[in-house]
Design an enzyme around this catalytic site. Structure first.
Site, PDB file in Angstrom:
ATOM      1  N   LYS A 101      10.766  49.846  17.580  1.00 33.58           N
ATOM      2  CA  LYS A 101      11.908  50.615  18.116  1.00 33.58           C
ATOM      3  C   LYS A 101      13.181  49.769  18.049  1.00 33.58           C
ATOM      4  O   LYS A 101      14.246  50.256  17.653  1.00 33.58           O
ATOM      5  CB  LYS A 101      11.626  51.049  19.567  1.00 33.58           C
ATOM      6  CG  LYS A 101      10.628  52.198  19.656  1.00 33.58           C
ATOM      7  CD  LYS A 101      10.119  52.453  21.073  1.00 33.58           C
ATOM      8  CE  LYS A 101       9.024  53.527  21.040  1.00 33.58           C
ATOM      9  NZ  LYS A 101       8.353  53.753  22.321  1.00 33.58           N
TER      10      LYS A 101
ATOM     11  N   GLN B 255       8.214  51.929  28.409  1.00 34.72           N
ATOM     12  CA  GLN B 255       7.062  52.063  27.512  1.00 34.72           C
ATOM     13  C   GLN B 255       5.796  52.325  28.339  1.00 34.72           C
ATOM     14  O   GLN B 255       5.520  51.624  29.310  1.00 34.72           O
ATOM     15  CB  GLN B 255       6.915  50.774  26.670  1.00 34.72           C
ATOM     16  CG  GLN B 255       5.868  50.851  25.584  1.00 34.72           C
ATOM     17  CD  GLN B 255       6.179  51.879  24.495  1.00 34.72           C
ATOM     18  OE1 GLN B 255       7.338  52.129  24.173  1.00 34.72           O
ATOM     19  NE2 GLN B 255       5.153  52.485  23.938  1.00 34.72           N
TER      20      GLN B 255
ATOM     21  N   ASP C  19      13.261  59.882  26.500  1.00 31.50           N
ATOM     22  CA  ASP C  19      11.878  60.324  26.264  1.00 31.50           C
ATOM     23  C   ASP C  19      11.697  61.787  26.675  1.00 31.50           C
ATOM     24  O   ASP C  19      10.740  62.440  26.237  1.00 31.50           O
ATOM     25  CB  ASP C  19      10.917  59.487  27.121  1.00 31.50           C
ATOM     26  CG  ASP C  19      10.254  58.349  26.351  1.00 31.50           C
ATOM     27  OD1 ASP C  19      10.031  58.513  25.152  1.00 31.50           O
ATOM     28  OD2 ASP C  19       9.958  57.320  26.978  1.00 31.50           O
TER      29      ASP C  19
HETATM   30  N1  GUN Z   1       3.649  55.400  24.789  1.00 29.79           N
HETATM   31  C1  GUN Z   1       3.137  56.128  23.777  1.00 29.79           C
HETATM   32  N2  GUN Z   1       4.037  57.043  23.333  1.00 29.79           N
HETATM   33  C2  GUN Z   1       5.134  56.886  24.094  1.00 29.79           C
HETATM   34  C3  GUN Z   1       6.405  57.530  24.112  1.00 29.79           C
HETATM   35  O1  GUN Z   1       6.690  58.455  23.349  1.00 29.79           O
HETATM   36  N3  GUN Z   1       7.281  57.070  25.044  1.00 29.79           N
HETATM   37  C4  GUN Z   1       6.984  56.061  25.898  1.00 29.79           C
HETATM   38  N4  GUN Z   1       7.911  55.692  26.789  1.00 29.79           N
HETATM   39  N5  GUN Z   1       5.817  55.446  25.915  1.00 29.79           N
HETATM   40  C5  GUN Z   1       4.901  55.851  25.012  1.00 29.79           C
END
Ligand code: GUN
Length: 291
Positions: free
Chosen positions: A53, A97, A120
């Site tokens: 990311k 996350q 998100d």
């Molecule tokens: N863990 C797995 N997929 C995601 C996501 O799309 N966002 C976040 N914050 N954590 C994740």
């Protein structure tokens, strides 16, 4: 049936090139988009996702910062960090996350993120907004699937879409977004009785169960669109999806592979949501409620 493989990497690159222009415009206006990522503990997969990311942010012109905490961190410390980021005008998106360590209350953490920075789309307000057709931020993975379908000119309205998986991150928002576009939607789980009967009736089949290669060719209607959201690492280290690619290839009309399908789209949509949040901040657009 010849199956068209959907190249998620190529679509992601195209979408990123379009949004890079929007990021550049904001930079010229002295509003460089900013994303803060919070990671707690030492989950190896999460560490890789976060690294990817951060790199994607830098490539598209988004400022990013990572706040890493050890697994035994007190929840209040994370809540304080989020409060500071909520008030930081250089940060437009905040992502915690997941998964968090077991002693965390996920809902308290997620709902402490400012609605307008919840890139998100996991805050209860933003989930409600999505349910009622007032989307503030589309959750990144299902958003990526929708953009993939759109770019391949696959029409959704009137089609029977079957979603296998009911997670808050993928299955539920995926079903809502397909419904919003006029699909007739069925939600199944890996435990649905007579699952093949449902999957075989799908014009569009989206699979997000976390069960390696559970969808085989016999479970798919000839010519259907099959989108594989699973990412599983097998004992020998190889990556595979929830769809048995070899047996579905030749049955489906379209098939998104793993890797190279939904994965690159998910990060792309996070970038888009962050740029969108910065555009709103620049325009003074208020989303959510005022207290
Ligand atoms: N863990 C797995 N997929 C995601 C996501 O799309 N966002 C976040 N914050 N954590 C994740």
């Amino acid at each position: 049936m010849s199956t068209q493989i959907i190249d998620g990497k190529k679509i992601a690159e195209l979408v990123r090139s379009e949004w890079r222009v929007r990021a550049e415009k904001l930079i010229q206006l002295d509003m460089k988009p900013g994303l803060a990522v919070i990671i707690v503990g030492d989950n190896a997969a999460s560490a890789i996702y976060v690294r990817n990311k951060v790199k994607a942010c830098s490539d598209i012109g988004i400022y990013s910062e990572v706040h890493s905490f050890p697994g035994n961190t007190d929840q209040n410390e994370i809540l304080t960090c989020i409060q500071t980021l909520n008030n930081n005008p250089h940060i437009h998106g905040i992502l915690v996350q997941l998964p968090l360590p077991a002693h965390f209350e996920n809902n308290r953490i997620i709902t402490s993120i400012a609605i307008e920075k919840d890139v998100d789309g996991f805050h209860f307000y933003n989930v409600g907004a999505l349910v009622t057709g007032n989307t503030v931020f589309s959750p990144c993975t299902p958003y990526g699937v929708m953009v993939m379908l759109q770019r391949k000119q696959i029409h959704v309205e009137g089609q029977h879409a079957v979603v296998v998986g009911r997670s808050n991150i993928v299955g539920k928002p995926m079903a809502l977004m397909l419904l919003e576009q006029g699909a007739t939607v069925t939600i199944c789980t890996s435990k649905t009785r007579n699952l093949p009967e449902f999957t075989k009736s799908a014009d569009i089949l989206v699979v997000a169960t976390g069960r390696p290669r559970m969808i085989t060719g016999e479970m798919v209607k000839s010519g259907a669109v099959v989108i594989d959201v699973g990412i599983n690492r097998l004992a020998d280290g190889t990556l595979c999806g929830d769809v048995d690619f070899a047996s579905v290839n030749g049955v489906a009309g379209y098939l998104s592979p793993v890797p190279g399908g939904v994965g690159p789209m998910t990060i792309t949509m996070l970038l888009c949501n962050t740029i969108l949040a910065a555009e709103r901040a620049h325009a003074g657009i208020c989303v959510g409620y005022t207290r």
